[in-house]
Design a protein around this motif. Structure first.
Motif, PDB file in Angstrom:
ATOM      1  N   ILE A 258       0.847  -1.186   0.000  1.00 53.80           N
ATOM      2  CA  ILE A 258       0.000   0.000   0.000  1.00 53.80           C
ATOM      3  C   ILE A 258       0.888   1.243   0.000  1.00 53.80           C
ATOM      4  O   ILE A 258       1.749   1.417   0.870  1.00 53.80           O
ATOM      5  N   SER A 259       0.679   2.100  -0.977  1.00 51.64           N
ATOM      6  CA  SER A 259       1.491   3.312  -1.091  1.00 51.64           C
ATOM      7  C   SER A 259       0.766   4.538  -0.534  1.00 51.64           C
ATOM      8  O   SER A 259       1.275   5.211   0.359  1.00 51.64           O
ATOM      9  N   THR A 260      -0.416   4.838  -1.053  1.00 52.24           N
ATOM     10  CA  THR A 260      -1.155   6.018  -0.607  1.00 52.24           C
ATOM     11  C   THR A 260      -2.644   5.708  -0.555  1.00 52.24           C
ATOM     12  O   THR A 260      -3.124   4.729  -1.141  1.00 52.24           O
ATOM     13  N   LEU A 261      -3.375   6.562   0.147  1.00 53.32           N
ATOM     14  CA  LEU A 261      -4.833   6.497   0.223  1.00 53.32           C
ATOM     15  C   LEU A 261      -5.379   7.888  -0.023  1.00 53.32           C
ATOM     16  O   LEU A 261      -4.802   8.878   0.449  1.00 53.32           O
ATOM     17  N   GLY A 262      -6.487   7.965  -0.749  1.00 59.37           N
ATOM     18  CA  GLY A 262      -7.029   9.278  -1.081  1.00 59.37           C
ATOM     19  C   GLY A 262      -8.540   9.285  -1.141  1.00 59.37           C
ATOM     20  O   GLY A 262      -9.201   8.241  -1.158  1.00 59.37           O
ATOM     21  N   PHE A 263      -9.102  10.506  -1.183  1.00 54.50           N
ATOM     22  CA  PHE A 263     -10.540  10.720  -1.286  1.00 54.50           C
ATOM     23  C   PHE A 263     -10.794  11.671  -2.455  1.00 54.50           C
ATOM     24  O   PHE A 263     -10.096  12.683  -2.598  1.00 54.50           O
ATOM     25  N   THR A 264     -11.801  11.368  -3.257  1.00 55.00           N
ATOM     26  CA  THR A 264     -12.130  12.196  -4.414  1.00 55.00           C
ATOM     27  C   THR A 264     -13.623  12.488  -4.423  1.00 55.00           C
ATOM     28  O   THR A 264     -14.452  11.584  -4.248  1.00 55.00           O
ATOM     29  N   LEU A 265     -13.964  13.752  -4.649  1.00 54.34           N
ATOM     30  CA  LEU A 265     -15.357  14.180  -4.807  1.00 54.34           C
ATOM     31  C   LEU A 265     -15.557  14.616  -6.247  1.00 54.34           C
ATOM     32  O   LEU A 265     -14.853  15.495  -6.738  1.00 54.34           O
ATOM     33  N   GLY A 266     -16.531  13.998  -6.918  1.00 53.42           N
ATOM     34  CA  GLY A 266     -16.834  14.354  -8.299  1.00 53.42           C
ATOM     35  C   GLY A 266     -18.245  13.971  -8.657  1.00 53.42           C
ATOM     36  O   GLY A 266     -18.485  13.294  -9.660  1.00 53.42           O
TER      37      GLY A 266
END
Length: 303
Positions: A258-266
């Motif tokens: 696991i490298s990164t975790l993110g959140f996206t709103l679209g």
């Protein structure tokens, strides 16, 4: 003059070596500020050529370089000690029986610095996103405005997104160190949203360069309101995509890289938004035994 040219050639080789080998970053701070000025090729039309000798542009900061080298050696020493002690610096028995872990929490500006925010403003859009500490420094507040207006550049067809992404974990000499979540099978979050859906993105450290655009996604639907909400999402629910397209060949998430975790709103709804996050954790739910929630089909089934 010949000696100056040799020094400049050495600077170029050190910078080239820094890009290819992490160990050469030992010497990078000593010449970190000279490379952009020496090799910048942009000049405003009509300006006179710069006749300043190259050796006068050379900025050699020895003290800063030594301090950075000491810092990296300190990190290397800690890394070796943690490796001898056990996985991630803990005894093996404690690591194996662990069932709950807080991966990220938001209690200080240092915790916020582990994350970065971005929006369609990078491609000419008008969306805005910001992050700050919540009340009493007990959470992170992600807020802004979503705008789906398409930039008038003649190329972009869609716009309107905001995202928040964790920074990769770095160890000695700026080497990336992926997280190992193999002891857990679910993502656990405590959030307070406004009812707008967010996509959770998990990026794994790829084995090959052509896998750099691979992502795992799943959706989070906060109910909104003034109360906190605890959300648990099994890793088996995350679906695999590459370059924004869901792939037919689905497989389980690589929990050991696991490298990164993110959140996206679209969600294509113009207007303000807000998401407050208390912490992001990991849980081992023994009642959940599913490895991959999606059926796998053969591309050319035998008849």
């Amino acid at each position: 003059m010949a000696l100056s040219l040799k020094v400049l050639d050495g600077v170029f080789l050190l910078n080239k070596c820094h890009r290819q080998n992490g160990f050469c970053s030992l010497f990078k701070p000593l010449v970190d500020s000279c490379h952009p000025r020496l090799y910048s090729s942009y000049k405003r039309p009509g300006t006179a050529p710069d006749r300043t000798p190259p050796w006068k542009k050379f900025d050699f900061n020895f003290q800063e370089g030594v301090e950075r080298i000491k810092t990296h050696f300190g990190l290397l020493r800690k890394e070796v000690v943690d490796h001898v002690k056990g996985p991630e610096g803990r005894p093996l028995v404690e690591y194996m029986v662990e069932q709950v872990r807080v991966a990220w929490e938001f209690r200080s500006e240092e915790d916020l610095n582990k994350w970065s925010v971005s929006s369609d403003a990078e491609i000419g859009g008008k969306s805005e996103i910001f992050i700050k500490l919540g009340k009493n420094n007990q959470s992170a507040v992600l807020y802004g405005t979503l705008n789906t207006a398409v930039p008038r550049d003649g190329e972009t067809k869609y716009s309107g997104y905001c995202s928040m992404k964790s920074k990769p974990r770095l160890v000695a000499f700026n080497r990336k160190s992926p997280y190992d979540w193999t002891n857990f099978n679910s993502l656990f979050l405590r959030v307070r949203g406004d009812g707008r859906p967010w996509m959770i993105n998990i990026y794994t450290d790829p084995y090959f360069s052509h896998h750099k655009d691979d992502l795992y996604h799943y959706f989070m639907y906060p109910r909104g309101g003034p109360y906190w909400e605890e959300i648990k999402i099994p890793f088996s629910k995350f679906f695999f995509s590459s370059r924004g397209r869901v792939q037919d060949n689905q497989h389980a998430l690589w929990l050991d890289k696991i490298s990164t975790l993110g959140f996206t709103l679209g969600d294509k709804v113009d207007g303000p938004f807000q998401l407050e996050i208390d912490f992001i954790g990991l849980v081992k739910d023994r009642a959940h035994t599913e490895e991959c929630a999606y059926e796998l089909y053969e591309r050319n089934p035998k008849k």
